[in-house]
Every structure is written in C-alpha cells, then in structure tokens.
Design an enzyme around this catalytic site. Structure first.
Site, PDB file in Angstrom:
ATOM      1  N   SER A  94       0.790  -1.236   0.000  1.00  0.00           N
ATOM      2  CA  SER A  94       0.000   0.000   0.000  1.00  0.00           C
ATOM      3  C   SER A  94       0.818   1.280   0.000  1.00  0.00           C
ATOM      4  CB  SER A  94      -0.978  -0.001   1.183  1.00  0.00           C
ATOM      5  OG  SER A  94      -2.064  -0.869   0.909  1.00  0.00           O
ATOM      6  N   LYS A  97       0.097   3.393  -2.966  1.00  0.00           N
ATOM      7  CA  LYS A  97      -1.008   4.338  -3.034  1.00  0.00           C
ATOM      8  C   LYS A  97      -0.515   5.759  -3.270  1.00  0.00           C
ATOM      9  CE  LYS A  97      -4.591   1.883  -0.422  1.00  0.00           C
ATOM     10  NZ  LYS A  97      -3.970   0.549  -0.365  1.00  0.00           N
ATOM     11  N   SER A 142      -6.216   3.013   3.970  1.00  0.00           N
ATOM     12  CA  SER A 142      -5.596   2.093   3.008  1.00  0.00           C
ATOM     13  C   SER A 142      -6.640   1.213   2.321  1.00  0.00           C
ATOM     14  CB  SER A 142      -4.550   1.228   3.718  1.00  0.00           C
ATOM     15  OG  SER A 142      -3.509   0.877   2.847  1.00  0.00           O
ATOM     16  N   ARG A 274       5.735  -1.545  12.897  1.00  0.00           N
ATOM     17  CA  ARG A 274       6.290  -0.690  11.844  1.00  0.00           C
ATOM     18  C   ARG A 274       6.499   0.728  12.369  1.00  0.00           C
ATOM     19  NH1 ARG A 274       1.605  -1.826   7.535  1.00  0.00           N
ATOM     20  NH2 ARG A 274       0.473  -1.338   9.460  1.00  0.00           N
TER      21      ARG A 274
END
Length: 289
Positions: A94, A97, A142, A274
């Site tokens: 993602s 994007k 997302s 993350r």
C-alpha cells in the site's frame, strides 16, 4: 497553531532551506547496527505475547529482520542499520497508493481530495472499507478496492508509462493491473522509496504541482507543536515472508527527515511494530522528542 503555518509552507515550497535537490548516493549512507537491538527487543516481546511460556522454551525467539533508513535533508546524510537490506527490492504493497494517487489525480480520474467514491456494497473484513470514501480517507484507511478501481481506470499502458516517468522501483507492473503492487513483479527498495519521497517533497515528480500537493495533504499522519509526519504504511502479504512498510518524512521547524522502514511480519498483530520501531529510532536519533 504553529504547525499549520509550517505545513502550509512545506506544501507550497519545493525547496526547504538552502539545500539544492540531489538524489542520494551510496556514499551518503552510513550503517549503524546499534538499531538492530530495537528490532530484536520488539520481536521477542511480540513472540512472547503470542506464545505460551512452554512453547517459547521450545521455540526460541528469532531476531526480527528489518531495516530503517533516515535521511537528514539539511546535511544530505543517510543512516541505516542494514545497507544490504536497504537496497533490496520488495513489493511496495500500500505504499504504492502514493504514486497511484498522483497518477489518478493527473489523469483526472480523481478530481480532488473532496470527491466521493461510493462504496460498492460488498462487505469486507475491514469495517472502514465498507463506506463511501474520499482520497483522504482511502489513503488513511488504506482502502484497497478504491485504489484497484483507480488502477483499472488508469489502464495498463498509462500506468506503465507514468511509473517509468516516476523512476519508481524496477518499473515492472506485470501481473494483474488491479493488484500488481500486492502480488505482481514490481519491487522497490527502501533507498528507492527515500529517493521517490524526496522528489515528491521537492515537486520533482513528473506530475502536476497540484497533484503532488494534494497527495502530500492525503499523507498527513500526525501533527503537533513539535513535528508533522506525512507517511504511508504497507503490508505485503503476497511476499514470503510478509513484509511491512512505513515510509514518509518528518517535518521540523528547520529540517526534514525522510524515512523508510520495512520488516518481516510474522503475524498481523505485529503490524503496529512498523511505527513503534521507527519512532523509537526517531527518538534515539533526536528526530522527535
């Protein structure tokens, strides 16, 4: 309200400070393996949370595999814990994007950040996806189906041409047009993510300044009196092992720090690592308080 003023300046100005734009080079990166301990610490804690004590003894926690890159724009210096992994290509998931939004905006598929994209009525596991979206919410949550529709409207020929003009990763969009960033041949490294993000920040992408401004607005993740973060996460479940991403930049009063992290994800409940690991390194390096 200081951060709002800073934000407006950064969205308009292609150059921050006196530093001229230049791509990063291998010589500009320094390796600091001390960050590895942060990955290992959270990998152990994550595994302990998932496994009972008896099983932990039989399955010793493994060292987490991951990389963080920090780029100091004022000093034109980069730091990472693993130069080899920093240059290894992975599915962008993602994080794609960001370029997908740029292309859709430039082609008029997305008119602006306020356009409504109607929910298709299909119920999906992620509740936030089961509603109408704007570009801002589709980026924030997302929303894969929205971006799949963008890709279908863009078409293979235009997608390929524009990704090549962006110099994005290996530029290979082979696979399914509406999922190649999740399970196709495209790959991008953390260093390439940094280069792409720096070009976006400085309005050096081959896209209109308006499109770049809107995408940067959609990337807004966090803002307070000390800093602003514009970023995007990614989760490549099509990779083996699965790969988690967080890429973006931190805006300060007098500097910008670009960052890219990716790590092996053993279970979906580890996805928060993350941001947690990256922010720990931000604090260690005095990027944020």
């Amino acid at each position: 309200m200081r951060w709002l003023v800073i934000s407006a300046v950064l969205l308009i100005s292609p150059i921050f400070g006196a530093t001229a734009f230049a791509s990063t080079t291998a010589k500009a990166w320094q390796e600091t393996r001390s960050w590895d301990a942060i990955f290992t610490q959270y990998a152990i804690e994550s595994q302990q949370a998932r496994l009972p004590a008896a099983k932990l003894q039989a399955n010793q926690p493994q060292k987490s595999q991951g990389v963080v890159l920090l780029w100091n724009e004022n000093k034109q210096q980069g730091f990472t814990n693993n130069l080899k992994r920093a240059n290894q290509g992975f599915l962008p998931a993602s994080t794609f994007k960001i370029p997908n939004s740029l292309i859709a905006l430039d082609l008029g598929i997305v008119k602006d950040e306020h356009q409504i994209f109607k929910w298709d009525g299909k119920t999906r596991d992620i509740d936030y996806w089961n509603r109408d979206q704007t570009l801002i919410t589709a980026m924030k949550y997302s929303v894969v189906p929205v971006y799949q529709e963008f890709a279908r409207q863009i078409g293979e020929a235009r997608m390929s041409k524009m990704i090549a003009s962006y110099d994005y990763g290996n530029e290979d969009i082979s696979g399914n047009l509406d999922s190649f960033w999740l399970d196709g041949a495209i790959r991008i490294s953390a260093t390439e993510q940094i280069d792409f993000l720096r070009r976006l920040y400085h309005h050096k992408i081959h896209a209109s300044e308006r499109s770049q401004r809107i995408v940067k607005q959609a990337m807004l993740t966090e803002a307070n009196g000390d800093y602003i973060i514009r970023a995007k996460t990614g989760y490549a479940v099509g990779a083996k092992p699965s790969i988690g991403w967080w890429v973006g930049w931190v805006e300060l009063d007098d500097n910008v720090w670009f960052f890219a992290m990716n790590m092996d994800i053993q279970a979906a409940d580890s996805l928060s690592l993350r941001q947690i690991i990256t922010k720990e390194i931000f604090k260690l390096e005095h990027v944020i308080p």
